[in-house]
Design a protein around this motif. Structure first.
Motif, short mmCIF file in Angstrom:
data_model
loop_
_atom_site.label_atom_id
_atom_site.label_comp_id
_atom_site.label_asym_id
_atom_site.label_seq_id
_atom_site.Cartn_x
_atom_site.Cartn_y
_atom_site.Cartn_z
N UNK A 84 0.81 -1.15 0.10
CA UNK A 84 -0.06 0.02 0.02
C UNK A 84 0.57 1.29 0.11
N UNK A 85 2.27 1.09 0.36
CA UNK A 85 2.69 2.39 0.34
C UNK A 85 2.57 3.01 1.86
N UNK A 86 2.72 4.33 1.82
CA UNK A 86 2.62 5.14 2.79
C UNK A 86 1.01 5.51 3.26
N UNK A 87 0.33 4.41 3.20
CA UNK A 87 -1.18 4.48 3.69
C UNK A 87 -1.29 4.15 5.02
N UNK A 88 -0.83 5.11 5.79
CA UNK A 88 -0.77 4.53 7.25
C UNK A 88 -1.80 4.20 7.99
N UNK A 98 -3.30 -0.03 17.43
CA UNK A 98 -2.13 0.85 16.85
C UNK A 98 -2.84 2.01 15.94
N UNK A 99 -1.93 3.18 16.11
CA UNK A 99 -2.52 4.35 15.43
C UNK A 99 -1.74 4.60 14.14
N UNK A 100 -2.39 5.39 13.28
CA UNK A 100 -1.40 5.59 12.18
C UNK A 100 -0.19 6.35 12.42
N UNK A 101 -0.27 7.18 13.42
CA UNK A 101 1.01 7.80 13.64
C UNK A 101 2.03 7.08 14.35
N UNK A 102 1.48 6.08 15.09
CA UNK A 102 2.64 5.10 15.74
C UNK A 102 3.24 4.25 14.73
#
Length: 237
Positions: A84-88, A98-102
DNA sequence: AACCTACACAACCGCAATTAA
DNA sequence: TTTAATTGCGGTTGTGTAGGT
């Protein structure tokens, strides 16, 4: 000037204090999430809505998992990022608690360095080799441009109705193929890589989630064995 | 002990998407 | 339909700290 050996300035960063956390937590518990723009006025916090939302989402809301990533989580992040790449937020949606930021921080500090180009800071935008993910991270690329797939979705689970999600199924019609692949999902189960067909849609809109499958198409993933690379398995309808 | 460097991660910023008026 | 407000996301920055010199 009085002193040229000035003491270190106090921290300028607006870190959240425990008492602020408490105020926000109590406020959200009492009034629910949302209306972040008015939270600061109503709660007395001298914080912007975005800041309150971020703090709640990343640290205060229930079921946040803290601490080191497990090996399984790390593996999943690596695989999902490859896909997905950087699709946090999308990746984080597959990691309960877990969060996207984490996930993003973890990638940047722990995993990114694993790659040959893994320089933590300052990725050279002129570096033509810097294409180690399957998708450019340019914001403009958020526009979905994968026309090869049409979606035949029977259900788009939401977190409505007491947050209880429904069991359902979704199928993809691949115009380049003659058949329809379908797979089931159990909306109560997290999408942890297993060799079953179970995964989790979380809050992402269906179409957004389907991007990953569109990417499969773009990179020639058309068979069930390839899905297995993600720990997923196509099942017969 | 003082300084430097790199790491870890919390928080902010800008933009796009979505929703409300 | 248009405009404004709000929300969500990814990129980036700033700070504390550990470890090395």
């Amino acid at each position: 000037m009085e002193n040229n050996r000035v003491k270190k300035q106090p921290p300028k960063k607006n870190l959240w204090k425990p008492e602020e956390d408490l105020i926000l937590k109590k406020y959200v518990e009492a009034h629910g999430e949302g209306n972040w723009a008015t939270v600061s006025q109503k709660s007395g916090l001298k914080r912007g809505g975005k800041s309150c939302r971020l703090r709640w989402k990343n640290y205060l809301r229930p079921n946040i998992k803290r601490g080191r990533m497990s090996q399984e989580e790390e593996d999943l992040i690596i695989r999902m990022h490859k896909l997905l790449g950087n699709r946090w937020s999308l990746i984080a949606g597959r990691l309960p608690g877990r969060t996207d930021n984490e996930v993003k921080n973890y990638w940047n500090t722990h995993l990114n360095k694993i790659s040959p180009l893994g320089k933590r800071k300052h990725v050279d935008s002129n570096d033509q080799n810097n294409t180690n993910s399957t998708e450019t991270t340019n914001k403009k690329s958020k526009i979905h441009t994968y026309p090869v797939i049409s979606i035949d979705a029977q259900k788009n689970p939401t977190k409505e109705s007491n947050g209880k999600k429904e069991e359902g199924s979704t199928s993809l019609l691949n115009p380049l193929m003659t058949d329809t692949k379908s797979f089931s999902y159990d909306t109560e189960s997290p999408f942890i890589a297993t060799n079953t067909s179970t995964f989790f849609f979380d809050d992402e809109p269906l179409i957004t989630y389907m991007d990953s499958f569109a990417l499969f198409e773009g990179f020639g993933y058309t068979t069930g064995e390839n899905y297995a690379e993600l720990g997923m398995q196509l099942v017969s309808p």
